[in-house]
Design an enzyme around this catalytic site. Structure first.
Site, mmCIF file in Angstrom:
data_model
loop_
_atom_site.group_PDB
_atom_site.id
_atom_site.type_symbol
_atom_site.label_atom_id
_atom_site.label_comp_id
_atom_site.label_asym_id
_atom_site.label_seq_id
_atom_site.Cartn_x
_atom_site.Cartn_y
_atom_site.Cartn_z
ATOM 1 N N GLU A 98 0.841 -1.181 0.000
ATOM 2 C CA GLU A 98 0.000 0.000 0.000
ATOM 3 C C GLU A 98 0.886 1.244 0.000
ATOM 4 O O GLU A 98 1.510 1.569 1.019
ATOM 5 C CB GLU A 98 -0.924 0.002 1.232
ATOM 6 N N LYS A 130 -9.434 -16.028 15.499
ATOM 7 C CA LYS A 130 -9.453 -15.532 14.123
ATOM 8 C C LYS A 130 -10.726 -14.760 13.786
ATOM 9 O O LYS A 130 -11.197 -14.789 12.646
ATOM 10 C CB LYS A 130 -9.280 -16.696 13.124
ATOM 11 N N ASP A 184 1.098 -14.436 12.379
ATOM 12 C CA ASP A 184 -0.007 -14.996 11.610
ATOM 13 C C ASP A 184 -0.933 -13.847 11.190
ATOM 14 O O ASP A 184 -1.644 -13.265 12.011
ATOM 15 C CB ASP A 184 -0.753 -16.007 12.485
#
Lengths: 388, 388, 388, 388
Positions: free
Chosen positions: C85, C216, C290
């Site tokens: 980005e 998650k 992660d």
């Protein structure tokens, strides 16, 4: 199993109420003397209650006056509050005094909607998506169908939300001076029958409601999209008045707002204010509103600003105020009298009532909010000896 | 600005109430005839209301009987419901019939807590963290302090939540048969004064409340951690009974649950059930509870299972049922009579009342839930002609 | 259906990777030339990847220096940010400059926990409640069992949450320098086997996880109770520096905070700040964390205060920062080098890394937040001509 | 304070990257040997990174094939997953095998939007309400203005949300094959300049963003209203296949869904599924998406149904999948190769990529969900001896 006495056709009488109280005494031993002391005429109660036995007498205190600067409510109002929580009336009165001396509370209904949210299940997500487009394209026809069942209800929008093969529609109506839950159920049901008659392709299942209304419960979707009236009360309060009446300062209240916002985000509260449910519940009972709607109507968002001159701009937005000025409990004798007291009885008055209620809520926020801040001032400084 | 008549020392009299109603008539024109018709003795009202003018007469209907299999409530109960929403009493009665014929509703209070959540701000997050450890290490002393102010309140835990330099403590109490909000405020305030007197290092600010209680509003933290009683109603309902009484099936209700859960997740509702606020509000008004607590008490989580024999296990968990059997409005005459009707008047009865209320709520869920499903059955199939 | 080439026992080789890329080219036509250009040794990859074909080369930019005043990270740090980005590195660098010139960013880990949340279902709510008490009473034995499977994991608490007949336990562990998800799964599973062996009365069902971890994904329970590290970055920034470096003022930023808090409450956002996910994702990829944990780690709460001298106190709290300094992807060559760059490689470094990450996040908040406010200043005033 | 070497105009070169790595070694001691091993040409990196030093090499494993039955993606796909979490590739492959053998996964993009949400503050709520009406009435002109700045972006709606005197607008665009965050910022900014030039009555303040977008963070409003692509993956899976491949049953998975929904409601999770962030993060990194958007894209709602023949219908809806097939990181060499592998490189491919990603996510749900259920089967029954 003993059955409660019941008479077909003519059940709402003084005699039947007495017979049931007698029955209660036989099976439970409880003497419902006061419950049986009522001035209202039972023959007016069909549509409000079944198996009538008497009344709960809820004490009403008179608060105010509150100076409201609304678009519909203008001037001073005395507020009937039905409650059994001591200090509530006094505390709200204190807040009303503050707002009135500050020049009044500006109240505005900024949106309104009542909804029923049917759900259509399809064989798969593609059928559901196509159905969504079909609904968009047939809005006018659906609207015409829905409005066949009601004079005052107008279908203004059908929101759509989708999950997999499920398509939730939210039919949004304006409902005039009624709260309108039954009106919109009937209208939506009627419109859905027409939709179903078009045999939407791939449809497997239909249900009139599946938790997206959301009725008698708080939800984020209602806070976002409005249920009932969305009404704002706002005021600019001079710091000097806060000192004089509330024994606190605009700065102290503004700082507390910073903590409260963090608390509300952390605990994920439906309301970052203090206790709007208190004033609303008391007015709901006094004026014949459905107290169960406190579930939705208790949501609120407070926003305030500290002006350069130390005045405090404060507002509270109630996104789901569900009220009426006719229908439901509003025609019950004591409740109707309280509406008259407010000049809010009958048709054409619901915005006025919404404005007054919002003003009352802000009064309560100022009073309890200030008490918390002032008390802390006293107690923490007393304890910590900072002023010595 | 006209002031509401008020007399120091002897304000709660029939005469003062009449004088205020006269004042109301003068300033608003409203004749509060029915409001002025009450059987209760105003001299018992100090502590419940200020500026008393009369009562709201809320109609009470008698529902039931409901067979409750609680640990405290055992047997058949007739239920007083104060409401003006037509069909509510009839609908709940239908649900009670179903539950009773299914062998009754099992009701259990699984947790209880009432809290006040003071916030302490520090110079930085490290001081706040150290303060947190200090609180843990001094729990017994804090508990002793808090309990100096109350006989029935017991401090059982201090939860801690932190954001930056702010430390929110949630003081959790058991409060006996009282709802306990005032009790825990007083106790927490007293304990905090002691904490402040220890001069916590790096402390900048203290406030007794900053939105983590959360009082008179719904919050996720209350749903997680309990406020008031956490009570469960559960029942196993034979499919045949559902067909006979509800004109639907266990499978249809179970399928609806799947849709409702998606709807509740999507709209982020405080309650994935139908309308527990209805039954609770009606019982709250009838029995003198604080109707503003419907804000919190209306949260619920429904869980159901379809058994291999097609019976339906269904449960509803109310995580924040805030009620009392003495104090507050419970001693008002009509409200006290309704508590007696339920065998729940006075000390030692609050679990019994919680169990009955939970049972009533489940009855309402079964009734409205079934009506939605059955109606859909009728209407969608009528329209779509699937049965032809 | 063609199968991806796979060799038992010796699958992580340069040759197998090449063979698979050849396979890819055959079946899809894609030439994975750059994917096949890597310097890392595939023989080190078992435990990190299966069916290895090569690498994604994610550009790393170097930001900083950032002056961190942590308990573990002290001094200037250069920050590797892996992103594609544009402007992200430059923007974060700008924020780091601001914080460094303001005297640095104070970073503190205030809590830490990793959890696995098994659920036990019972015949009814009473059995579930009794089980809850049993768990409390047997905590030490459960803890001993859980810790049999791990050297570094310590069971510090078992939270309990209940709905009807379901009992959710949240096993909270400290996990040393590992993120620990697998460690706590194994330990909890082992402990649950022991619990199950005690044959809890009335138990019907057990599952190791049912959405209360929550792994998650973002959840309010994680924001309340912490998952991974709970870390705070805070700074006091002179108004003059904001003007010089950010072309805005403390007052403008503080006012924006008021609006942002309302927006976050209204839209119900997991984060009332600007974009902490940007800096975290870039550091996660660079340092072998992660990236899926951005789901949880992107939650944050910003709190700021405007000081009387117009300095700005600002803090951000990240309640669920899930990171490690050994295990998982941290030993991969490029990632390990980036950890070394930060002085955070290996055991004993996880708090240091958490502090640095929090500091980086605050730098990003200052930079984007200021850009929004300054831009608005320019554009709205340009358009509205207020300065003319 | 040492400054990172930087060259105006020609900064993205192999030499500058080497010089910076040398700088890193001097100031930190870290030898960035592997970071410096890259095959990509730095001259292509302006617009993606500043202060380039090298790359993170993230291992890619090849999963699949997955049979996708999309509207844009049709047939078998091999899936590149960039991760360092061991078993992830293997686990997703197992789920892909299941879905493929079940006849494939049906994937559908059901909505799409990208937004920027400016906020306008007014003197009071009435001005804000009037402004809202003005926006509605001038939609076409605002749309024309916004679209002046972009070829592919189309303004499709302006949502409005209000709190007190604040009016939040949500400009919703379709953005073609780009993710579009910058495109919509620019377009909205341009449109707002025009709006401001009309000098809205009573306006006090404007800001381009105040937490209602919501960018790089999860929010309920995004789950309701979509951000990026709203995409569904669904499949009907025969019970026999679940037994054979997953060692579980449709009934066991369906029962687990009941518990998971309760858990998700209780903990208030952004996702009632297992771990969609895992598959998405791995594909995001492999294909050059912005990994920070995992914050939003990790939200999901799972809905499943147990068919009468014991087949399992299962779906997952991802309401905020933010991806692109050109622009941003998609043109980086390794990432572009992975897009080519998927047949998703360049314009006109974003729906195809969205479908594939959704299918991958469902594969991951089936695999981990089954593992949890099957494990529990084994372990709990082993422990409890129910099968003996």
């Amino acid at each position: 199993m003993k059955k409660i006495p019941y008479v077909k056709g003519n059940d709402h009488t003084v005699e039947m109420a007495a017979e049931r109280r007698k029955f209660v005494k036989e099976v439970t031993g409880a003497d419902l003397k006061h419950v049986g002391s009522f001035s209202i005429d039972p023959s007016a109660l069909p549509g409000n209650i079944e198996s009538f036995i008497g009344v709960a007498q809820v004490p009403i205190g008179l608060a105010g006056p509150l100076f409201v600067d609304g678009e519909h409510a203008k001037g001073e109002f005395y507020i009937p509050l039905a409650t059994s929580e001591g200090t509530l009336v006094a505390s709200y009165s204190r807040g009303m005094k503050l707002l009135s001396e500050a020049g009044g509370v500006t109240c505005t209904v900024i949106d309104e909607k009542m909804q029923r949210a049917p759900m259509f299940a399809f064989e798969n997500a593609r059928y559901a998506r196509e159905f969504g487009k079909w609904i968009e394209n047939n809005f006018e026809e659906i609207k015409a169908k829905a409005e066949e069942t009601t004079k005052s209800g107008k279908l203004v929008e059908i929101e759509q939300y989708s999950v997999g093969k499920l398509r939730f529609l939210r039919f949004d109506y304006t409902t005039g001076d009624a709260a309108g839950q039954n009106m919109v159920s009937r209208a939506t049901h009627h419109a859905c029958k027409w939709i179903l008659a078009q045999k939407p392709e791939g449809m497997e299942h239909f249900t009139l409601a599946a938790q997206m209304d959301t009725d008698k419960k708080h939800s984020q979707i209602n806070t976002l999209k409005t249920r009932g009236k969305r009404v704002v009360a706002e005021a600019v309060i001079p710091n000097e008045l806060l000192k004089k009446i509330m024994h606190t300062t605009s700065r102290a209240l503004f700082n507390q707002r910073q903590y409260s916002n963090v608390g509300a985000l952390l605990g994920h509260s439906s309301n970052n204010g203090s206790h709007s449910a208190n004033g609303l519940a008391a007015m709901f009972i006094a004026t014949g509103q459905d107290a169960a709607n406190i579930a939705e109507s208790s949501a609120a968002i407070v926003h305030c600003e500290l002006r350069e001159n130390d005045d405090l701009y404060i507002s509270i937005t109630i996104p789901s105020l569900i009220i009426a000025t006719y229908g439901g409990g509003t025609s019950l004798p004591t409740q109707n009298e309280c509406l008259k007291l407010l000049g809010c009885e009958g048709k054409g008055k619901v915005y006025k009532l919404a404005e007054i209620m919002a003003g009352v809520v802000l009064a309560g926020e100022m009073s309890l909010g200030s008490a918390i801040v002032a008390d802390e001032w006293v107690s923490s400084h007393e304890a910590m000896g900072r002023n010595r």
